[in-house]
Design a protein around this motif. Sequence first.
Motif, PDB file in Angstrom:
ATOM      1  N   PHE A  26       0.433 -14.580  -2.972  1.00  0.00           N
ATOM      2  CA  PHE A  26       0.997 -13.306  -3.778  1.00  0.00           C
ATOM      3  C   PHE A  26      -0.147 -12.259  -3.810  1.00  0.00           C
ATOM      4  O   PHE A  26       0.451 -11.195  -3.571  1.00  0.00           O
ATOM      5  N   ALA A  27      -1.378 -12.675  -3.679  1.00  0.00           N
ATOM      6  CA  ALA A  27      -2.344 -11.561  -3.442  1.00  0.00           C
ATOM      7  C   ALA A  27      -2.085 -10.836  -2.241  1.00  0.00           C
ATOM      8  O   ALA A  27      -2.249  -9.388  -2.194  1.00  0.00           O
ATOM      9  N   GLN A  28      -1.700 -11.413  -0.992  1.00  0.00           N
ATOM     10  CA  GLN A  28      -1.541 -10.858   0.217  1.00  0.00           C
ATOM     11  C   GLN A  28      -0.083  -9.916  -0.063  1.00  0.00           C
ATOM     12  O   GLN A  28      -0.174  -8.745   0.579  1.00  0.00           O
ATOM     13  N   ALA A  29       0.742 -10.615  -0.479  1.00  0.00           N
ATOM     14  CA  ALA A  29       1.866  -9.730  -0.629  1.00  0.00           C
ATOM     15  C   ALA A  29       1.816  -8.440  -1.414  1.00  0.00           C
ATOM     16  O   ALA A  29       2.431  -7.477  -1.157  1.00  0.00           O
ATOM     17  N   ALA A  30       0.895  -8.416  -2.370  1.00  0.00           N
ATOM     18  CA  ALA A  30       0.535  -7.298  -3.218  1.00  0.00           C
ATOM     19  C   ALA A  30      -0.065  -6.365  -2.649  1.00  0.00           C
ATOM     20  O   ALA A  30       0.074  -5.175  -2.776  1.00  0.00           O
ATOM     21  N   ALA A  31      -1.244  -7.014  -1.953  1.00  0.00           N
ATOM     22  CA  ALA A  31      -1.934  -5.955  -0.756  1.00  0.00           C
ATOM     23  C   ALA A  31      -1.338  -5.272   0.311  1.00  0.00           C
ATOM     24  O   ALA A  31      -1.060  -4.158   0.348  1.00  0.00           O
ATOM     25  N   ILE A  32      -0.161  -6.131   0.764  1.00  0.00           N
ATOM     26  CA  ILE A  32       0.685  -5.298   1.755  1.00  0.00           C
ATOM     27  C   ILE A  32       1.610  -4.456   0.976  1.00  0.00           C
ATOM     28  O   ILE A  32       1.619  -3.281   1.477  1.00  0.00           O
ATOM     29  N   GLU A  33       2.015  -4.681  -0.153  1.00  0.00           N
ATOM     30  CA  GLU A  33       2.954  -3.527  -0.883  1.00  0.00           C
ATOM     31  C   GLU A  33       2.171  -2.355  -1.265  1.00  0.00           C
ATOM     32  O   GLU A  33       2.721  -1.351  -0.945  1.00  0.00           O
ATOM     33  N   ARG A  34       1.091  -2.628  -1.943  1.00  0.00           N
ATOM     34  CA  ARG A  34       0.236  -1.318  -2.093  1.00  0.00           C
ATOM     35  C   ARG A  34       0.085  -0.619  -0.730  1.00  0.00           C
ATOM     36  O   ARG A  34       0.044   0.674  -0.952  1.00  0.00           O
ATOM     37  N   GLY A  35      -0.384  -1.051   0.312  1.00  0.00           N
ATOM     38  CA  GLY A  35      -0.591  -0.481   1.724  1.00  0.00           C
ATOM     39  C   GLY A  35       0.579   0.254   2.039  1.00  0.00           C
ATOM     40  O   GLY A  35       0.434   1.405   2.451  1.00  0.00           O
ATOM     41  N   VAL A  36       1.944  -0.505   1.982  1.00  0.00           N
ATOM     42  CA  VAL A  36       3.170   0.356   2.255  1.00  0.00           C
ATOM     43  C   VAL A  36       3.460   1.497   1.368  1.00  0.00           C
ATOM     44  O   VAL A  36       3.742   2.486   1.972  1.00  0.00           O
ATOM     45  N   ARG A  37       3.019   1.315   0.314  1.00  0.00           N
ATOM     46  CA  ARG A  37       3.161   2.481  -0.739  1.00  0.00           C
ATOM     47  C   ARG A  37       2.559   3.662  -0.382  1.00  0.00           C
ATOM     48  O   ARG A  37       2.687   4.818  -0.646  1.00  0.00           O
ATOM     49  N   SER A  38       1.354   3.251  -0.164  1.00  0.00           N
ATOM     50  CA  SER A  38       0.061   4.279   0.119  1.00  0.00           C
ATOM     51  C   SER A  38       0.452   5.105   1.707  1.00  0.00           C
ATOM     52  O   SER A  38       0.570   6.240   1.415  1.00  0.00           O
ATOM     53  N   ASP A  39       1.107   4.439   2.315  1.00  0.00           N
ATOM     54  CA  ASP A  39       1.378   5.005   3.897  1.00  0.00           C
ATOM     55  C   ASP A  39       2.528   5.872   3.581  1.00  0.00           C
ATOM     56  O   ASP A  39       2.679   6.928   4.016  1.00  0.00           O
ATOM     57  N   LEU A  40       3.282   5.456   2.672  1.00  0.00           N
ATOM     58  CA  LEU A  40       4.594   6.264   2.413  1.00  0.00           C
ATOM     59  C   LEU A  40       4.032   7.610   1.566  1.00  0.00           C
ATOM     60  O   LEU A  40       4.788   8.732   1.992  1.00  0.00           O
ATOM     61  N   GLN A  41       3.159   7.560   0.649  1.00  0.00           N
ATOM     62  CA  GLN A  41       2.504   8.640  -0.147  1.00  0.00           C
ATOM     63  C   GLN A  41       2.030   9.435   0.789  1.00  0.00           C
ATOM     64  O   GLN A  41       2.256  10.959   0.680  1.00  0.00           O
ATOM     65  N   GLN A  42       1.083   8.983   1.803  1.00  0.00           N
ATOM     66  CA  GLN A  42       0.453   9.922   2.872  1.00  0.00           C
ATOM     67  C   GLN A  42       1.477  10.675   3.644  1.00  0.00           C
ATOM     68  O   GLN A  42       1.206  11.783   4.136  1.00  0.00           O
ATOM     69  N   PHE A  43       2.660   9.768   4.094  1.00  0.00           N
ATOM     70  CA  PHE A  43       3.650  10.412   4.820  1.00  0.00           C
ATOM     71  C   PHE A  43       4.357  11.444   4.170  1.00  0.00           C
ATOM     72  O   PHE A  43       4.757  12.626   4.581  1.00  0.00           O
ATOM     73  N   LYS A  44       4.603  11.352   2.886  1.00  0.00           N
ATOM     74  CA  LYS A  44       5.279  12.367   2.052  1.00  0.00           C
ATOM     75  C   LYS A  44       4.412  13.719   1.940  1.00  0.00           C
ATOM     76  O   LYS A  44       4.630  14.648   2.478  1.00  0.00           O
ATOM     77  N   ALA A  45       2.897  13.629   1.710  1.00  0.00           N
ATOM     78  CA  ALA A  45       2.003  14.626   1.618  1.00  0.00           C
ATOM     79  C   ALA A  45       1.943  15.350   3.060  1.00  0.00           C
ATOM     80  O   ALA A  45       2.092  16.702   3.078  1.00  0.00           O
TER      81      ALA A  45
END
Length: 143
Positions: A118-137
Amino acid sequence: MSTLEEHIDIDVPADTAWDCLHRVEAYPRFLDGVREARTEGDNRAHLDVDALGHTREVEIEIIDRGGEKVMMWQTTSAPDLAGTFALLPIDGEHTRIQARFEYDPGTIKEVFGGPRGFAQAAAIERGVRSDLQQFKALAERER
């Protein structure tokens, strides 16, 4: 295989987001861990990715369904990863980007390190969200 889906709304037209998504050389600016990226032919890209403190070369194939504004990608070298970006126009000036990431948890742990389960899934989810935020910017800044 595990699948993660995320989305973000950005303040640019779908065509602008589509063009930005296809600038492979800009990937290090919004994809965490990508040190360098370059186009290799019409539908291929080469990425230098940080993996456990070392650079790992990853080749990807990109398949576009341009009329639908859908970009599918698949690694052609290890690790075995795949994903999809779908751009959905909200109106003339706003776009929703839906990202889908398919991965094997064991492969992610082996190649990139990090937690398991579960910790890995949460880390990947945070990473994908961060990448999308950076793409948006990036897309909104370069508009």
